[in-house]
Design a protein around this motif. Sequence first.
Motif, PDB file in Angstrom:
ATOM      1  N   VAL A 126     -55.045  57.648  -0.144  1.00 47.58           N
ATOM      2  CA  VAL A 126     -54.599  57.150   1.369  1.00 47.58           C
ATOM      3  C   VAL A 126     -54.055  58.100   2.044  1.00 47.58           C
ATOM      4  O   VAL A 126     -54.688  58.102   3.271  1.00 47.58           O
ATOM      5  CB  VAL A 126     -53.826  55.886   1.326  1.00 47.58           C
ATOM      6  N   ALA A 159     -55.762  59.659   5.621  1.00 50.39           N
ATOM      7  CA  ALA A 159     -55.016  59.541   6.839  1.00 50.39           C
ATOM      8  C   ALA A 159     -55.118  60.908   7.422  1.00 50.39           C
ATOM      9  O   ALA A 159     -55.345  61.160   8.685  1.00 50.39           O
ATOM     10  CB  ALA A 159     -53.515  59.110   6.446  1.00 50.39           C
ATOM     11  N   ILE A 184     -53.689  54.010  14.330  1.00 50.65           N
ATOM     12  CA  ILE A 184     -53.073  53.832  13.015  1.00 50.65           C
ATOM     13  C   ILE A 184     -54.013  54.518  11.823  1.00 50.65           C
ATOM     14  O   ILE A 184     -55.007  54.158  11.853  1.00 50.65           O
ATOM     15  CB  ILE A 184     -52.863  52.255  12.929  1.00 50.65           C
ATOM     16  N   ILE A 185     -53.367  55.257  10.999  1.00 47.28           N
ATOM     17  CA  ILE A 185     -54.118  56.056  10.208  1.00 47.28           C
ATOM     18  C   ILE A 185     -53.999  55.591   8.584  1.00 47.28           C
ATOM     19  O   ILE A 185     -54.713  56.015   7.904  1.00 47.28           O
ATOM     20  CB  ILE A 185     -54.136  57.711  10.318  1.00 47.28           C
ATOM     21  N   LEU A 186     -52.809  55.145   8.447  1.00 46.64           N
ATOM     22  CA  LEU A 186     -52.382  54.771   7.099  1.00 46.64           C
ATOM     23  C   LEU A 186     -51.747  53.232   7.352  1.00 46.64           C
ATOM     24  O   LEU A 186     -51.002  53.185   8.339  1.00 46.64           O
ATOM     25  CB  LEU A 186     -51.639  55.440   6.279  1.00 46.64           C
ATOM     26  N   LEU A 187     -52.184  52.297   6.688  1.00 45.58           N
ATOM     27  CA  LEU A 187     -51.446  50.823   6.691  1.00 45.58           C
ATOM     28  C   LEU A 187     -51.669  50.182   5.260  1.00 45.58           C
ATOM     29  O   LEU A 187     -52.863  50.138   4.791  1.00 45.58           O
ATOM     30  CB  LEU A 187     -52.126  50.009   7.815  1.00 45.58           C
TER      31      LEU A 187
END
Lengths: 260, 260, 260, 246, 246, 246
Positions: free
Chosen positions: D102, D106, D196-199
């Motif tokens: 992840v 990202a 938002i690139i990581l969640l």
Amino acid sequence: MTIIPSIKRDYLCRLAEQGKRIDGRKFDEYRKIEIKPNIISKAEGSALVKIGNTQVLTGIKMDVGEPYPDSPETGVLTTGAELVPLASPDFEAGPPQEDAIELARVVDRGVRESEVIELEKLCIEPGEKVWIIFVDIHVLDYDGNLFDAASLASLAALFTTKVPAKRFDLGEDFPLPLREPPVSCTSVKFNNVVVADPCLDEEEIAEARLTVATDKNGDIRAMQKGLSGSFTKDEIKKVIKASINNGKEIRKILYKSIGK
Amino acid sequence: MTIIPSIKRDYLCRLAEQGKRIDGRKFDEYRKIEIKPNIISKAEGSALVKIGNTQVLTGIKMDVGEPYPDSPETGVLTTGAELVPLASPDFEAGPPQEDAIELARVVDRGVRESEVIELEKLCIEPGEKVWIIFVDIHVLDYDGNLFDAASLASLAALFTTKVPAKRFDLGEDFPLPLREPPVSCTSVKFNNVVVADPCLDEEEIAEARLTVATDKNGDIRAMQKGLSGSFTKDEIKKVIKASINNGKEIRKILYKSIGK
Amino acid sequence: MTIIPSIKRDYLCRLAEQGKRIDGRKFDEYRKIEIKPNIISKAEGSALVKIGNTQVLTGIKMDVGEPYPDSPETGVLTTGAELVPLASPDFEAGPPQEDAIELARVVDRGVRESEVIELEKLCIEPGEKVWIIFVDIHVLDYDGNLFDAASLASLAALFTTKVPAKRFDLGEDFPLPLREPPVSCTSVKFNNVVVADPCLDEEEIAEARLTVATDKNGDIRAMQKGLSGSFTKDEIKKVIKASINNGKEIRKILYKSIGK
Amino acid sequence: MKSEEIKLIDSNGKRLDGRGPLDLRKIKIEAGVLHRADGSCYLEWGGNKILVAVYGPREAIPKHIQDQVKALVNARYNMASFSVEDRKRPGPDRRSREISKVISEALERVILTEQFPRTTIDVNIEVLDAEAGTRCAGLTAAGVALADAGIPMTDIPVACAAGKIDGQVVLDLGKEEDNYGDADLPVAIAPRTDEIILLQMDGHLTIEEFDKALDLAIKGCHIISKLQRKALLDRYQSLIEGGDIE
Amino acid sequence: MKSEEIKLIDSNGKRLDGRGPLDLRKIKIEAGVLHRADGSCYLEWGGNKILVAVYGPREAIPKHIQDQVKALVNARYNMASFSVEDRKRPGPDRRSREISKVISEALERVILTEQFPRTTIDVNIEVLDAEAGTRCAGLTAAGVALADAGIPMTDIPVACAAGKIDGQVVLDLGKEEDNYGDADLPVAIAPRTDEIILLQMDGHLTIEEFDKALDLAIKGCHIISKLQRKALLDRYQSLIEGGDIE
Amino acid sequence: MKSEEIKLIDSNGKRLDGRGPLDLRKIKIEAGVLHRADGSCYLEWGGNKILVAVYGPREAIPKHIQDQVKALVNARYNMASFSVEDRKRPGPDRRSREISKVISEALERVILTEQFPRTTIDVNIEVLDAEAGTRCAGLTAAGVALADAGIPMTDIPVACAAGKIDGQVVLDLGKEEDNYGDADLPVAIAPRTDEIILLQMDGHLTIEEFDKALDLAIKGCHIISKLQRKALLDRYQSLIEGGDIE
């Protein structure tokens, strides 16, 4: 050998013929050594050692486990080294390769054969439960001479180690019981010159390597020759002598860092 | 990207601009979902889930073993996923790769963090013996949206599971004690369009993926964003909303399949 | 197939049409068999078998361990084979490949299914402690017909094995309790000819392989067909017959070597 | 994640370590700390100690993994065996492989990978001391190390978590809060655009709580983004003073 | 390495197996014992039984490991699982990988590797029965097998250990001496020049003791070197008699 | 394999599941059940449930494994971890690797591999539910899946076992018969010529019993061969009806 290393080789050899090294040191001179003990809070003991640009971090973890059947009343020592890709463009992820294995085994023997740790005091219940010591060597920045940096970081880390007895409901924590350690000093040979504490440039052109661990009496406690070159008997004696001298200085730095 | 995928990409994007998808669905519409519970006689529980052409089979096995030291009175859950080469020309034999690991971990967290299984009822002898639950996800045919298919198959399989107490001389078999499960819904984004339940063609050109697990109250129980694209806050809120709606429908299908 | 093997193939086929083999043997004739029992002092039992230039060494080690849950009163047999790179330019270091696995499993089944070892006499404490037998097959020189050499070396090694009871404080050492063994004989087929005990040249062009283990009554105790060719029913019957005959001779050599 | 008997916020609204609900733990960032790496960063965040080295862009090997149109971003999150209470076996486990994945995804969002086809950009994240929130700390340090390495990016990525403890949405969970809290929401953004690139999310949040937590995490990201920029500025100044840059 | 109660040298100066301090264990060397290998050697040294096969020079595969200017020397020290008291799991462990490395490096010194660029010379050392000193025995047998394979070398390498037991420097430690002695010093040399190509030391030696032990080990090497040459001569003669060489 | 006290054939000549000595268990075969695979088959045989997917011929990768004159046949027999009473660890074990090998070899005999040099034909055999005789079931399903994939073959391979229980030769051993019987003889043939392409035997058979068992197994193969052809015909008809083939 491609063109750049071959030019570097020629340059280092020419310097050596004039009695000089690439970073201005004398043949038997070490780079600056720094020891930062006890920097990892989750570890039972730890130390970061810098020798010039080389940085090695050793962390000590302890656990309770079974002794080996043939030594039911002594603690167990396990040493591992990881050449994580963080430390060099040439290190790869994955299980330890030959270099990492040799590094871990040389550090391990230095500690084990010289009986630095009083393993016989680490028995909890004979044949059932003893303390297990994990010495994990983490190379952070590789600019030559990992053997000395790893060995020194491991010794310093051991000297900061508290046995976490409380966490295991085994009474109060206590310092790991230790004896006087031997100190490792490494030299390499190239073009018939022998230099102590090789930096990476020197290691890359080295033909043979010799690590000598000596104790405070100047006795020899371990040796390991490496690489595909050879030494004469006289060269070996010279390396031993330099190792005893440098060992004395390094021992002082070690003792100072751990407040001894 | 070679020529064929690039043509497919253009085609899907052009369709999307007209509000259409390759298989005629609406942006937030799922393919047909089928659940066949209890089809493996050797397993303690099992279910085959089809979402369109995608087929995932989850089997549950149980064993008796030791609890984790830090939770001596609760059962143990272990989730694994295998992307066996049967299911796609692109899956390779061998140990699980990143995709399979992420899949298993997302399904695992969905079950674990939402406490679907009443693990505290699966203690046999505190600190010594508890029930161990193996959730094994077997992908049979891969046409997109493995996260939802695997998660749904695993839930359905758990709901068919009988604890094999008799085989272990521990009394009568009994149904695995379970709570209300959250349901996972996945959407992907490409070319500024967000679509639910991506088929393989859509997954292949997707820039970002978002899985949202919601419970029957419409609360959020787990999320996982994937792929190298990004979402805006608004897109995320839109995905959540669609996931709640689709989750309700899928929950009905799940309940019906397990006769609840 | 490159040019040299294809020439060799033609040569061997032409010979075969004249009823001849490359080393002058008859179709159903074995090379010279030598058995040197008990040559490894650290092993509980051992034997080196030579069939022509092929050399296989089997060593037996024993340990005390837990029985399998479903047979709490019988010893445990474990068979492994290593095709170490010493034995052939084509063997590679690393974990056992398909060929080594098939070899070990065929030898294992020959011993296990024929109940050569009286495993039921190797229980020390029911459900807790039994003798574990490790049969390790080490191929030293590969010139064809490993199945027969490995199987014979393993049988001879078992017949020299002393259970090391004394080392484990379990009374006096005693010979491993054994029954009459079946003897394995292997044939290969090429160009519609079937020959026994193939040398490497013959194995390299073989289309199908058949190993038949027979007991002293001439009954069949195990079979394994290999390679991508086929046999007719008649060919199989012919191989069985030759295997019974050769088995009798090999049994004599085995008995003689172990002084029986 | 159980809130059981442990009280994570006291009657004065203070958390176990004395922080208020909207406070970050103490963060220290230093760029350019390693000799061999093309770029590096040392970051302390509460009890976390993270070291990141960036190598590349360099030719991807073996050749068959090369992407003809862009660089591969290969983040490797690794925990030192001594970084946690119970010693971790060396080497990647399933958790660290998922985190590596992840984070790689990202970072790929902000790196101008099309400029370096057929290469790999390796981001080695070593967790030396761990205490809740290592993936956010690792990604944040990676952003600084990438900038230190001179890798062209659309933005310097930054991460921060929000969560829910004792029924309340708070910023940046600490160790006990992570163990006994109700939810954890790690978020990474490109701070210029708030993309938002990581969640990820574990636990239990109503939609309203989620919205609040997401806003809070993004707010945290912006605070940390300033610390990242300051660390890079310090590094740049020291290089100028050291004469390495004119 | 503890000398505890066990008396390793008796009052007559005899060691446990009856040897004097300067005596070697019994050594038997045979060259050319395997059919498939390009060169081979079987060696017994005390209770050690070692078989070595040499293959090569042959093309190094895969290509990317090839060295454009010289042959790779790839020694592989392997213990049979039945060669030791407690069964060893098959496959390399850390000890055997270290030994493989130091033996490879030592052999590389004497082999004229520049004559065979892009190739590998594989030296497979199988320990079939083990009893103290297997690395010296393995390297010594490897020297013979390399010569038997016709690999051009500047010299035939040979190894022998010295050590210290009951406070005294002795040659070629046996099993108990290795377990309970004070120091072990395995040494390999190129015997024509006495160059030292392998050297390891564990234990405790004063400088004077080290000098004495090193001299003694080298002396041992020279004795064994003669046995190597005799084995090769025997092999050569049997080939001539067999008509394989004119 | 022990016949002990358990009675596998009753006084009426009936076996535990009610079959006579020459009866097969119930078999159900369906072709073309998977979307992604080039060919596929689902087969139930007694309590066995098997799914087979065929991919190929496709370029063999990496290149160095390619055969310049023919296709590689790569069967992979895999048991799902939940297919057996005690959970099986995922991944190949020694048993499944041996079965993969003998099935690959058997299939290679009937496939016209020379038509597709440098390619691989992958036959993935997944055992989803296991109950005695999975290798025969797997090979039989593989034959159908290969035909469904349109792979040119000289014949559709088929397998069946015979065995001996309570001293009597019978067809197609069930679970208890496999565990407690006297012998098991799995056989695969090319049914047009009765060539034997797979043969294994464990247990104890006289020559006469072997001859009888082999004949019986081949008879079983021919019965099953008809079921294979019917499944393929059904598949073909459904394709025609579905309009996929004109």
